[in-house]
Scaffold this motif. Structure first.
Motif, PDB file in Angstrom:
ATOM      1  N   LEU A  68      32.629  41.198  40.679  1.00 40.07           N
ATOM      2  CA  LEU A  68      31.651  40.150  40.367  1.00 40.07           C
ATOM      3  C   LEU A  68      32.019  38.834  41.048  1.00 40.07           C
ATOM      4  O   LEU A  68      31.151  38.129  41.566  1.00 40.07           O
ATOM      5  CB  LEU A  68      31.546  39.949  38.862  1.00 40.07           C
ATOM      6  CG  LEU A  68      30.829  41.046  38.087  1.00 40.07           C
ATOM      7  CD1 LEU A  68      31.001  40.825  36.585  1.00 40.07           C
ATOM      8  CD2 LEU A  68      29.361  41.082  38.455  1.00 40.07           C
ATOM      9  N   GLU A  69      33.313  38.505  41.043  1.00 41.93           N
ATOM     10  CA  GLU A  69      33.771  37.279  41.681  1.00 41.93           C
ATOM     11  C   GLU A  69      33.465  37.306  43.176  1.00 41.93           C
ATOM     12  O   GLU A  69      32.941  36.323  43.727  1.00 41.93           O
ATOM     13  CB  GLU A  69      35.265  37.116  41.443  1.00 41.93           C
ATOM     14  CG  GLU A  69      35.847  35.843  42.034  1.00 41.93           C
ATOM     15  CD  GLU A  69      37.332  35.747  41.761  1.00 41.93           C
ATOM     16  OE1 GLU A  69      37.739  34.733  41.178  1.00 41.93           O
ATOM     17  OE2 GLU A  69      38.083  36.689  42.128  1.00 41.93           O
ATOM     18  N   LEU A  70      33.760  38.415  43.827  1.00 43.41           N
ATOM     19  CA  LEU A  70      33.495  38.529  45.259  1.00 43.41           C
ATOM     20  C   LEU A  70      31.999  38.452  45.546  1.00 43.41           C
ATOM     21  O   LEU A  70      31.569  37.744  46.456  1.00 43.41           O
ATOM     22  CB  LEU A  70      34.081  39.829  45.810  1.00 43.41           C
ATOM     23  CG  LEU A  70      33.848  40.079  47.297  1.00 43.41           C
ATOM     24  CD1 LEU A  70      34.439  38.952  48.150  1.00 43.41           C
ATOM     25  CD2 LEU A  70      34.428  41.429  47.700  1.00 43.41           C
ATOM     26  N   ALA A  71      31.197  39.160  44.770  1.00 42.61           N
ATOM     27  CA  ALA A  71      29.747  39.132  44.984  1.00 42.61           C
ATOM     28  C   ALA A  71      29.191  37.729  44.776  1.00 42.61           C
ATOM     29  O   ALA A  71      28.341  37.259  45.551  1.00 42.61           O
ATOM     30  CB  ALA A  71      29.057  40.121  44.050  1.00 42.61           C
ATOM     31  N   THR A  99      34.823  24.260  48.263  1.00 39.01           N
ATOM     32  CA  THR A  99      35.055  23.362  47.132  1.00 39.01           C
ATOM     33  C   THR A  99      34.085  23.683  45.996  1.00 39.01           C
ATOM     34  O   THR A  99      34.479  23.728  44.826  1.00 39.01           O
ATOM     35  CB  THR A  99      34.917  21.887  47.567  1.00 39.01           C
ATOM     36  OG1 THR A  99      35.879  21.631  48.596  1.00 39.01           O
ATOM     37  CG2 THR A  99      35.126  20.934  46.409  1.00 39.01           C
ATOM     38  N   ASP A 100      32.823  23.931  46.333  1.00 44.17           N
ATOM     39  CA  ASP A 100      31.820  24.296  45.323  1.00 44.17           C
ATOM     40  C   ASP A 100      32.184  25.619  44.639  1.00 44.17           C
ATOM     41  O   ASP A 100      32.087  25.746  43.417  1.00 44.17           O
ATOM     42  CB  ASP A 100      30.425  24.431  45.955  1.00 44.17           C
ATOM     43  CG  ASP A 100      29.896  23.140  46.539  1.00 44.17           C
ATOM     44  OD1 ASP A 100      30.241  22.055  46.026  1.00 44.17           O
ATOM     45  OD2 ASP A 100      29.126  23.231  47.520  1.00 44.17           O
ATOM     46  N   VAL A 101      32.566  26.594  45.441  1.00 43.88           N
ATOM     47  CA  VAL A 101      32.944  27.905  44.899  1.00 43.88           C
ATOM     48  C   VAL A 101      34.141  27.749  43.964  1.00 43.88           C
ATOM     49  O   VAL A 101      34.147  28.261  42.840  1.00 43.88           O
ATOM     50  CB  VAL A 101      33.264  28.912  46.035  1.00 43.88           C
ATOM     51  CG1 VAL A 101      33.849  30.194  45.475  1.00 43.88           C
ATOM     52  CG2 VAL A 101      32.010  29.191  46.871  1.00 43.88           C
ATOM     53  N   ALA A 102      35.143  27.021  44.426  1.00 44.16           N
ATOM     54  CA  ALA A 102      36.352  26.828  43.628  1.00 44.16           C
ATOM     55  C   ALA A 102      36.042  26.129  42.311  1.00 44.16           C
ATOM     56  O   ALA A 102      36.545  26.520  41.254  1.00 44.16           O
ATOM     57  CB  ALA A 102      37.370  26.016  44.418  1.00 44.16           C
ATOM     58  N   ALA A 118      27.517  35.400  47.704  1.00 43.04           N
ATOM     59  CA  ALA A 118      26.177  34.815  47.546  1.00 43.04           C
ATOM     60  C   ALA A 118      26.227  33.297  47.699  1.00 43.04           C
ATOM     61  O   ALA A 118      25.355  32.697  48.343  1.00 43.04           O
ATOM     62  CB  ALA A 118      25.589  35.206  46.190  1.00 43.04           C
ATOM     63  N   ALA A 119      27.240  32.688  47.122  1.00 43.97           N
ATOM     64  CA  ALA A 119      27.362  31.233  47.215  1.00 43.97           C
ATOM     65  C   ALA A 119      27.554  30.785  48.662  1.00 43.97           C
ATOM     66  O   ALA A 119      26.870  29.854  49.125  1.00 43.97           O
ATOM     67  CB  ALA A 119      28.535  30.755  46.348  1.00 43.97           C
ATOM     68  N   ALA A 172      33.251  26.162  40.654  1.00 44.53           N
ATOM     69  CA  ALA A 172      32.553  27.109  39.778  1.00 44.53           C
ATOM     70  C   ALA A 172      33.518  28.109  39.148  1.00 44.53           C
ATOM     71  O   ALA A 172      33.303  28.559  38.011  1.00 44.53           O
ATOM     72  CB  ALA A 172      31.456  27.840  40.556  1.00 44.53           C
ATOM     73  N   LEU A 173      34.575  28.453  39.862  1.00 44.33           N
ATOM     74  CA  LEU A 173      35.564  29.407  39.366  1.00 44.33           C
ATOM     75  C   LEU A 173      36.677  28.738  38.545  1.00 44.33           C
ATOM     76  O   LEU A 173      37.491  29.430  37.935  1.00 44.33           O
ATOM     77  CB  LEU A 173      36.201  30.168  40.536  1.00 44.33           C
ATOM     78  CG  LEU A 173      35.288  31.141  41.267  1.00 44.33           C
ATOM     79  CD1 LEU A 173      35.987  31.674  42.516  1.00 44.33           C
ATOM     80  CD2 LEU A 173      34.864  32.284  40.349  1.00 44.33           C
TER      81      LEU A 173
END
Length: 70
Positions: free
Chosen positions: A31-34, A47-50, A38-39, A52-53
């Protein structure tokens, strides 16, 4: 591919409980990879991905960048 539903094991059965933990970690990784793929596809920065995680940009990039197609 549809995965079988996850059944909550009897917590007194360590083998079943730990096997479920392994399954959940594998699902979370997929799920994290998907989500990261997508992001990035939608123009998010690392930075946005990080953010969110809930991790640093460096941690997100180190874990996921080699598995993301651009």
């Amino acid at each position: 591919m549809q995965e079988a539903p996850i059944r909550i094991p009897d917590p007194t059965d360590p083998a079943a409980t730990l096997a479920t933990v392994v399954s959940l970690r594998r699902l979370a990784d997929r799920l994290e990879l998907a989500g990261a793929q997508a992001a990035i596809d939608q123009g998010w920065s690392w930075t946005d991905v990080a953010e969110a995680l809930g991790v640093s940009r460096q941690a997100a990039h180190k874990k996921l960048a080699r598995r993301i197609t651009q």
